[in-house]
Design an enzyme around this catalytic site. Structure first.
Site, mmCIF file in Angstrom:
data_model
loop_
_atom_site.group_PDB
_atom_site.id
_atom_site.type_symbol
_atom_site.label_atom_id
_atom_site.label_comp_id
_atom_site.label_asym_id
_atom_site.label_seq_id
_atom_site.Cartn_x
_atom_site.Cartn_y
_atom_site.Cartn_z
ATOM 1 N N LYS A 83 56.134 -30.671 15.913
ATOM 2 C CA LYS A 83 54.985 -31.576 15.849
ATOM 3 C C LYS A 83 55.043 -32.610 16.966
ATOM 4 C CE LYS A 83 54.528 -30.743 10.933
ATOM 5 N NZ LYS A 83 54.971 -31.098 9.582
ATOM 6 N N GLN B 297 57.636 -36.037 6.295
ATOM 7 C CA GLN B 297 58.031 -34.627 6.259
ATOM 8 C C GLN B 297 58.611 -34.265 4.892
ATOM 9 O OE1 GLN B 297 57.575 -32.236 8.690
ATOM 10 N NE2 GLN B 297 58.274 -30.846 7.085
ATOM 11 N N ASP C 111 47.885 -36.584 6.994
ATOM 12 C CA ASP C 111 48.367 -35.337 6.390
ATOM 13 C C ASP C 111 47.675 -35.061 5.055
ATOM 14 O OD1 ASP C 111 49.948 -33.058 6.577
ATOM 15 O OD2 ASP C 111 51.615 -33.930 5.469
#
Length: 282
Positions: free
Chosen positions: A55, A99, A122
């Protein structure tokens, strides 16, 4: 029997990232501030480290500043929440990615809710899920959002179709079902307690496999002509669908890798630039 057409997520994601890079450059030139994505990693899970590095590399490609926050594996829920709240209050940070996974001792939901909705690129907070479900302006969960973009790119008309989602996770199964419902599909969720899973899947015009069990969906479970989206990723580059047998019956199918995965990252970058534009008045 004809072979299914591959849904090339890599090529579509490349086009989205190129367009996102142009938007980021324009925003940076106009405001003097580049979009910034903060990634937060708890511990050193090898797969998570790889995903975060990927990413970060994609951020550079798209003209997005990447700020990485690495926390030790023993980080408590309170410490993680404090770190996320600090990033939420930092005007130089426009998007935040926590994450997954964060460790069994951490309350992951409490951590997600520490992310300000306007920086939840996200799409993991309650606020984002509710906004997405009701069709309001906000951020979708990245993998489900990427799946919908892929379906659109291949002109899959969802209205009136029966969609079966195998998996009910908060960041994939549940939200992708809501996005499919918003497109007028009739949605069925399946999970570990679903009886006779194969018979339910056989009725689907669109199958989304998102359960994390390698090759769970067999070719004989796929309705001839169905669209098969494999959102699973298991060790050995294996998805949740037995690709070889399913490809003989499906009309469209995503490969693993190269299908859903690239679309997830492309959606994340696109939403980071969206977030920066809103926060910078662009």
């Amino acid at each position: 029997m004809s072979q299914a057409r591959l849904m090339d997520g890599t090529a579509l994601a490349r086009r989205i990232v190129e367009r996102t890079a142009r938007r980021a450059a324009e925003l940076t030139g106009r405001t003097g501030t580049a979009p910034c994505l903060a990634t937060v990693l708890v511990g050193a899970d090898p797969a998570s480290v790889t995903y975060v590095r990927m990413k970060q590399n994609r951020c550079r490609t798209a003209g997005i500043v990447s700020r990485h926050v690495e926390l030790p594996a023993e980080t408590s829920t309170g410490e993680l929440v404090a770190a996320l709240r600090s990033l939420s209050q930092d005007p130089a940070v426009h998007g935040i990615l926590l994450q997954h996974p964060v460790g069994e001792h951490v309350d992951e939901r409490a951590a997600f809710e520490a992310i300000a909705p306007e920086k939840d690129v996200d799409g993991v907070t309650f606020a984002s899920f509710a906004t997405m479900s009701f069709g309001g302006p906000g951020f979708v969960s990245c993998t489900p959002g990427g799946i919908l973009r892929l379906l659109d790119a291949y002109d899959v008309d969802l209205a009136g179709k029966r969609a079966v989602v195998v998996g009910r996770s908060a960041i994939l199964g549940k939200p992708v079902g809501m996005l499919l419902l918003a497109r007028d599909a009739t949605v069925t969720y399946c999970h570990s307690r679903t009886r006779d899973l194969a018979s339910v899947v056989r009725e689907a015009d669109v199958v989304v496999a998102a359960v994390g069990r390698p090759r769970l969906i067999k070719g004989e479970d796929v309705k001839p002509g169905a669209v098969v989206i494999d959102a699973g990723y298991n060790p050995g580059n294996v998805g949740d669908v037995d690709f070889d047998s399913a490809a003989l019956r499906a009309s469209l199918i995503t490969p693993v890798p190269g299908g859903v995965g690239p679309m997830t990252i492309a959606t994340l970058l696109e939403q980071t630039v969206d977030a920066a534009a809103r926060q910078l008045g662009g």
